[in-house]
Design a protein around this motif. Structure first.
Motif, short mmCIF file in Angstrom:
data_model
loop_
_atom_site.label_atom_id
_atom_site.label_comp_id
_atom_site.label_asym_id
_atom_site.label_seq_id
_atom_site.Cartn_x
_atom_site.Cartn_y
_atom_site.Cartn_z
N ALA A 72 -6.51 -1.49 -11.18
CA ALA A 72 -6.61 -0.25 -11.75
C ALA A 72 -6.72 0.84 -10.56
CB ALA A 72 -7.85 0.03 -12.39
N ILE A 73 -6.97 0.13 -9.37
CA ILE A 73 -7.08 1.30 -8.25
C ILE A 73 -5.77 0.65 -7.17
CG2 ILE A 73 -9.62 1.49 -8.00
CD1 ILE A 73 -9.66 -0.50 -5.60
N GLY A 74 -4.55 0.43 -7.87
CA GLY A 74 -3.73 0.05 -6.97
C GLY A 74 -3.12 -1.19 -6.30
N ASP A 75 -4.04 -2.01 -6.38
CA ASP A 75 -3.64 -3.39 -5.93
C ASP A 75 -2.69 -4.07 -6.79
OD1 ASP A 75 -3.72 -5.83 -4.49
OD2 ASP A 75 -5.71 -5.87 -4.11
N ARG A 76 -1.78 -4.44 -6.13
CA ARG A 76 -0.37 -4.93 -6.86
C ARG A 76 -0.24 -6.48 -6.35
NH1 ARG A 76 -1.49 -2.12 -9.92
NH2 ARG A 76 -0.64 -0.05 -10.49
N HIS A 77 -0.87 -6.92 -5.50
CA HIS A 77 -0.52 -8.38 -4.60
C HIS A 77 -1.30 -9.34 -5.52
CE1 HIS A 77 -0.50 -11.64 -1.94
NE2 HIS A 77 0.29 -10.93 -1.48
N TYR A 78 -0.63 -10.19 -6.36
CA TYR A 78 -1.18 -11.15 -7.30
C TYR A 78 -2.17 -12.05 -6.41
CZ TYR A 78 -2.31 -14.80 -10.57
OH TYR A 78 -2.78 -15.76 -11.43
#
Ligand SMILES: Nc1ncnc2c1ncn2[C@@H]1O[C@H](COP(=O)(O)OP(=O)(O)OP(=O)(O)O)[C@@H](O)[C@H]1O
Ligand SMILES: [Mg+2]
Length: 261
Positions: free
Chosen positions: A121-127
């Motif tokens: 939700a705060i933009g972290d996209r690294h699984y």
């Protein structure tokens, strides 16, 4: 960072809220500094939850203002900004721990996802990063790692509260609001949870506002204490000072009936 560490993080001025003709809270003013823990106590119906909701961006006050010092822009008026900006601020800078874990958790997703989705939700996209942070935070709140894929509804009340804390702290907020975080739990679970909250909030230097009925909770957690009655603040000071030498008759009654002196 904008502003000095001595500047308040939060400035609340003359905050009043009416629910139609019913008074929620009236004329409340205070500052909160970075890393400071403020306790709010008072009898049922005294306005604690109303005040907390107004201060935390969840309920627009009828009157008064809430100003928050952001990392980049300095003080901003919480209710003067757009709803979208306020929601973003709440995601990036604040955490809210509810008395009822169901209000603060997503019951249809796993424990791990409850924590991980806050990073997304705060933009972290690294699984990989999300997964490792979620595991790290679940460990910090002493969750059993064998239950990371279980749904929160299968957890005990104490475990749900610990999960809520992990979900709220994973984003490294500067300010966390807690409404009765330990009530409804049995005494030994409460004590462990309080220790955990104190350790995490203290070590991360997070500012915190904690609403509770329990003077033992504020004695343990808070630096400063505000006592409410009938929607208003009747006493406000350093926690030990207020509890050891209460000035207002209502606080004297509250202290003497709960803490034997
Ligand atoms: N949604 C609402 N509609 C109308 N009145 C409300 C509403 N919520 C709260 N109130 C009233 O506002 C006053 C303050 O309530 P609030 O929930 O803030 O008290 P509280 O100190 O949090 O109480 P408790 O310790 O029981 O949680 C009470 O008189 C209550 O009846
Ligand atoms: Mg309440």
């Amino acid at each position: 960072m904008t502003g000095s560490v001595r500047d308040p993080l939060l400035q609340v001025r003359d905050l009043t809220h009416h629910y139609g003709r019913h008074l929620g809270c009236r004329d409340v003013s205070f500052d909160l500094h970075p890393g400071e823990i403020l306790g709010i106590v008072g009898e049922s119906g005294s306005g604690k939850t109303t005040l907390l909701k107004c201060v935390s961006g969840q309920l627009q006050p009828t009157d008064g203002s809430v100003s928050y010092r952001t990392r980049d822009l300095g003080p901003v008026d919480v209710y003067g900004m757009s709803e979208a900006r306020r929601r973003l601020l709440m995601r990036t800078d604040w955490g809210i721990v509810y008395q009822n874990a169901r209000d603060g958790l997503r019951m249809k997703v796993s424990a791990g996802a409850n924590v991980g989705e806050r990073l997304m939700a705060i933009g972290d996209r690294h699984y990989g990063h999300i997964r490792s942070e979620a595991v790290d935070w679940l460990e910090r709140v002493e969750m059993d790692m064998g239950r990371i894929d279980d749904m929160p509804g299968t957890f005990s009340g104490g475990m749900q509260q610990r999960l809520q804390i992990a979900r709220n702290l994973v984003t490294k907020p500067r300010l966390v609001f807690m409404d009765e975080p330990t009530s409804g739990l049995d005494v030994s679970v409460q004590a462990r949870l309080l220790d955990l909250i104190r350790g995490l909030v203290g070590s991360l230097g997070i500012a915190c506002i904690v609403v509770t009925h329990d003077l033992g909770v504020v004695r343990l957690l808070s630096h400063r204490l505000m006592v409410m009655k009938g929607g208003q603040v009747v006493e406000h000071g350093l926690t030990d000072q207020v509890l050891d030498d209460p000035q207002h008759p209502y606080t004297q009654l509250l202290v003497s009936s709960i803490l034997p002196v």
